[in-house]
Design an enzyme around this catalytic site. Structure first.
Site, PDB file in Angstrom:
ATOM      1  N   ASN A 135       0.837  -1.316  -0.045  1.00  0.00           N
ATOM      2  CA  ASN A 135      -0.115   0.053  -0.100  1.00  0.00           C
ATOM      3  C   ASN A 135       1.146   0.906   0.069  1.00  0.00           C
ATOM      4  OD1 ASN A 135      -1.452   2.315   0.856  1.00  0.00           O
ATOM      5  ND2 ASN A 135      -3.299   0.447   0.911  1.00  0.00           N
TER       6      ASN A 135
ATOM      7  N   ALA B 111      -5.819  -0.283  -2.396  1.00  0.00           N
ATOM      8  CA  ALA B 111      -5.738   0.663  -2.839  1.00  0.00           C
ATOM      9  C   ALA B 111      -6.758   1.042  -1.598  1.00  0.00           C
ATOM     10  CB  ALA B 111      -6.019   1.301  -3.677  1.00  0.00           C
ATOM     11  N   GLU B 112      -7.034   1.867  -0.218  1.00  0.00           N
ATOM     12  CA  GLU B 112      -8.108   1.403   0.071  1.00  0.00           C
ATOM     13  C   GLU B 112      -9.117   1.588  -0.110  1.00  0.00           C
ATOM     14  OE1 GLU B 112      -5.006   3.362   0.730  1.00  0.00           O
ATOM     15  OE2 GLU B 112      -4.997   4.261   2.304  1.00  0.00           O
ATOM     16  N   ASN B 113      -9.572   2.071  -0.785  1.00  0.00           N
ATOM     17  CA  ASN B 113     -10.763   2.495  -1.956  1.00  0.00           C
ATOM     18  C   ASN B 113     -11.120   0.789  -2.404  1.00  0.00           C
ATOM     19  OD1 ASN B 113      -9.280   2.468  -3.406  1.00  0.00           O
ATOM     20  ND2 ASN B 113     -10.715   4.227  -4.960  1.00  0.00           N
ATOM     21  N   GLY B 114     -11.090   0.193  -2.292  1.00  0.00           N
ATOM     22  CA  GLY B 114     -11.372  -1.062  -2.957  1.00  0.00           C
ATOM     23  C   GLY B 114     -10.759  -1.734  -4.468  1.00  0.00           C
TER      24      GLY B 114
END
Lengths: 224, 218, 224, 218
Positions: B26, B49-52
C-alpha cells in the site's frame, strides 16, 4: 415497483435528519440526489460517510452551502471548507478510522450492535471509547451506525432494487445501501428484474426502497 | 514536503528496493506514490488501494482516464491482471488481517522506538485520520518516507513524539533525503548514508539516539 | 503462483489442528480436500463450520470416521452420528446461532475481535456470554473465529487465488476463505490471472494461499 | 408431525393467506415448505433462504436439479427474476435488520404470550439451533404451524414454555389443524375454528387462556 422520481425521493429529506452517503473522495457520491437535496433547501443535516470530498464535488457541495450540522467521517482533508467550519464551531465532526467506520456502517446494515477492533487503540481517538479484554487483547467497542436515509450511487439497478457498481465507485456504497432506514439509489441505468445475473448482484434489492434515474456527475474531477 | 523532485525520486527509488516479488503493498499519497515507478514491470507486486482495489496499475494514458477507476487519493489508475474490486470493509479487512506486506507513508514525527505521528497537529491541522491508523498499526512492514528535518530545521526523528500518535512501535524503516534507518526491537539503527550527506549531517539532523549498522563501522 | 497439488496441500493437515470449512448442508463442502484429509489419517480435529452435513456427505464423513474432537457449528440435525458422538461424550459441540456464527467467522477474516448482537439473548445459548449495554439495548459479545487451515470449494479460481462461487454453494465459503491462517481452495476450474472479471470476483486472492484442482463431488445428495 | 397430507396442506393453505404481494418471506422446513404452493403465481413474493438466496422459485423439473442451487433444507429450487445470491452473513443481515416480513416455522411449544420453544428438547433432541433464533426474534411476523396437541395428547399451546426458549414474545400467529390463533400485546386470541373441529375441541386442546375474536362471538 421501486422505480420513482427525484421529486418523490426528495419527500424523505427534511431539516435535521441523518443522511448516510456512499462514496470515497467524491467518487461514488450520488450527484442527482445531492443536487436535489440542495435545491429543496434542507439544512441542519447530520451526515455520515467516508469523507466530504472536495468543496465543489459531490457531498462537498452540501458542506460549502453550510447545510450540515454534524459529520461522522474518516477525514476531511480534501475539503478545507469543512475544516474551517469545524474550527469556527459551526460543524461538529467525529472522526472514525476509515476501516472502523466502514465496519460500523456495515454493522448497522446487518442489524448488529457494533464490532470489536483494536485499531487506533494507541491514538487519541480511542480515549473515550469502551474497551473489553478478550484472549489477552484489548478491543475497542465500536457501535453500529444507521441513518434516516441512505443515498447511494449505482451503475445499474433493476426494478427490485438489486444493484451493481462501477469499479472503485463501489467503495462504501454497498455498505451505505444496507444501513439506511430508507435507502434511495440513483443509478446510471435501470433495467427490468431478471436482467442482472443473480451472481453479479452486489447489493440485494431487499435493502433498497427507491430507485431513481441518475443525471450523472456534473462536476470536474481534481485531475481534469 | 518542500523537497526537490530529484530528491523525492531518490527516496522513492530507495524505498522501491524493499519491495519483493509476490508482495502486497500500500502506497500513501505524496512521495510514496512515486515508489511504483521504480518497481520493475517484471516483478509481480499487487498494489492495494483503501477504496477497494487490489492490483492497481500505472496511470492511464491521458484522455483514457475513468473517474470510477481511481486510487485512494482520487487519481485515475489502471488495473493489472488478477486485480479485484471490493467494498471498503474488505479493503480494510485485508489491512487488519495483516495481509499488507509493506505500507509506505509520510509522517510528521517518528520516535526512536518506532512510534508514528502522522495524522493530526492539534490546533493547526486536523484533516482526519483516514486509513492511516489501520495501515500503520497492522501492516507487516511500515516504511516512512519524509524529510530528515522540518521547515524550522528541527529533526522529525525524535526521542518521543510530541504530537498525538497514530500507532506505537509500528515503524520499521525511515528513508529521508539524508539516510536510511531501521527500527528493530525498539532500537533505531542508521543503515545507509545518502549522497551528498555526511554522518555528521545526519547526527545533527537526528534528535534521537541511534546505533550504526555493521556495514557503516569502518 | 498458488496453484499446487493435493499432496502439497495435505502437508498443512496434522492431528489436533483447527479446520474451518465452507458449506451449508454439505453443499459447498470441498470434497477433494476432505477425502485427502481422510486418507492422510489425521485425527483429533477441531472443526468450525455451519453444520456437519449428512453422515456420508462432505464434512459428515470426517464425523463418521471419528476424526473430530470438537465442533463449533449452528446445528448437527442432519447428521445423527454427530448427535450420537456428542451424547457419548466423544465429541464436544458448541452451538452458535447460524447468523452469529457466520459473522464470527467473517470477523476473524476481517481482523476484528468480534461483533455485538442481541440474537439469542433470551435463549440458553446466551447464558455464559459477556454482555454490554448500549443505547438501551443489551448485546452479547460474540468473539471472532479463525482457524489453522480453512478449506474452501470454489467454482473458479485464478492463479492468484481470486475466487467465484456457484449459486447457493457460495454460502459460508467466502467467509471461511478469509478466516484461515492458511487458506486452501479447491476449484472446479482454474484459470489464468486476468481471466476473471475484477467486478465478479467474490473472494480476493490475497486471502488465499493455495489452489488445487477439485475432483468434484463423489457422494449422492439426499434428494437423488 | 404425524399429520395426514390433507391436513398439512390445509394448514399450509391457511398460512399462505397471510402472505401479501411485495413481501419477503422465509419458510422453515416441514409443513412451512408447502406454503409456497398456495401463493398465487401472479403475486410478487420474494422467498428468502438462509443459505444465501433471495427469490427462490418452485422445485425444478425432475432431472434438471442442480446441487448448487438448493434451499436451506438442502433441496433443489429454482430462482425467479430479480433473485440474488449472497453469502450467509448477508442472508442473516437481512433477517437481523428486520427485512423478513413473515417467517413461517414449526414449534414444540408456544406460550400464550408468544414465547417460542422450537430448537431443543434437553436430554432428547439437540439438533442445534440453525437459523431459528434469528428468524424467530427478528422477523416482522412469526407464524407457527403445528399440531394442536403432541403425541401424548398434551397441548402444544401452553401458559408458559417448559422447554428452553428460542425467543420471547415473538410468535404472532399459530395455525393448527384445529384453529387459528393470534397473539397481540401478550394476549392469545382464537380467530378461526377449522372444520371439523368445535370450540370445545379447541378448548380441550389448549392449555392456556385465550380470548375470542369478535367474529366468533355469536
Amino acid at each position: 415497483m421501486k422505480v420513482s422520481s427525484l421529486d418523490k425521493a426528495l419527500e424523505y429529506f427534511n431539516d435535521g435528519i441523518t443522511i448516510m452517503y456512499g462514496g470515497f473522495g467524491g467518487i461514488g457520491n450520488p450527484p442527482t440526489l445531492i443536487n436535489g437535496i440542495i435545491e429543496k433547501g434542507v439544512t441542519d443535516l447530520h451526515l455520515i460517510g467516508n469523507d466530504v470530498a472536495f468543496p465543489d464535488i459531490g457531498i462537498g457541495r452540501l458542506i460549502q452551502l453550510e447545510r450540515a450540522k454534524s459529520l461522522i467521517v474518516s477525514h476531511i482533508g480534501s475539503n478545507p471548507i469543512a475544516g474551517q467550519q469545524m474550527t469556527e464551531g459551526k460543524l461538529k465532526v467525529e472522526f472514525s478510522p476509515q476501516g472502523t467506520l466502514a465496519e460500523r456502517i456495515r454493522a448497522g446494515g446487518m442489524g448488529l450492535g457494533g464490532i470489536l477492533t483494536d485499531t487506533g487503540i494507541d491514538s487519541i481517538l480511542a480515549e473515550n471509547k469502551k474497551r473489553i479484554d478478550m484472549n489477552g487483547i484489548t478491543y475497542l467497542i465500536e457501535p453500529a451506525l444507521t441513518a434516516d436515509v441512505s443515498i447511494v450511487y449505482a451503475k445499474k439497478a433493476d426494478t427490485f432494487g438489486n444493484l451493481i457498481f462501477d469499479m472503485s465507485a463501489r467503495n462504501t456504497n454497498p455498505l451505505v445501501a444496507q444501513a439506511g432506514n430508507i435507502t434511495i439509489v440513483e443509478a446510471d441505468e435501470i433495467v427490468q428484474e431478471g436482467e442482472l445475473n443473480p451472481e453479479e448482484i452486489v447489493t440485494s434489492g431487499v435493502f433498497v426502497d427507491m430507485v431513481i434515474q441518475s443525471q450523472g456527475v456534473d462536476w470536474k474531477w481534481v485531475w481534469e | 514536503m518542500g523537497m526537490g523532485i530529484s530528491v523525492r525520486n531518490q527516496i522513492a527509488k530507495r524505498a522501491a528496493q524493499e519491495i519483493k516479488t509476490g508482495m502486497t503493498v500500500n502506497l500513501g499519497i505524496g512521495i510514496p506514490t512515486l515508489v511504483a515507478n521504480y518497481v520493475p514491470d517484471s516483478m509481480k507486486v499487487m498494489f492495494h488501494a483503501e477504496n477497494g482495489i487490489l492490483g492497481t496499475g500505472p496511470s492511464p494514458v491521458e484522455g483514457t482516464e475513468n473517474a470510477n477507476l481511481c486510487n485512494a487519493g482520487g487519481y485515475p489508475v489502471t488495473v493489472v491482471p488478477g486485480a479485484s474490486f471490493f467494498d471498503s470493509t474488505t479493503a480494510f479487512g485485508m489491512i487488519r488481517k495483516g495481509l499488507i506486506d509493506i505500507t509506505i507513508l509520510g509522517a510528521f514525527e517518528v520516535s526512536e522506538e518506532g512510534d508514528l505521528a502522522n495524522w493530526i497537529i492539534p490546533g493547526k491541522k486536523v484533516p482526519g485520520v483516514g486509513g492511516a491508523l489501520e495501515l500503520a498499526q497492522k501492516s507487516k512492514k511500515v516504511i516512512v518516507l519524509m524529510n530528515q528535518v522540518n521547515k524550522n530545521g528541527t529533526s522529525k526523528i525524535v526521542k518521543s513524539c510530541s504530537l498525538p500518535l497514530t500507532a506505537k512501535n509500528c515503524v520499521d524503516m525511515i528513508i529521508t533525503e539524508m539516510a536510511v534507518f531501521q527500527i528493530q526491537s525498539g532500537k533505531l539503527t542508521l543503515m545507509e548514508v545518502m549522497e551528498p550527506y555526511s554522518f555528521d549531517d545526519i547526527k545533527a539532523g537526528t534528535d534521537a539516539d541511534f546505533l550504526l549498522a555493521e556495514s557503516l563501522h569502518s
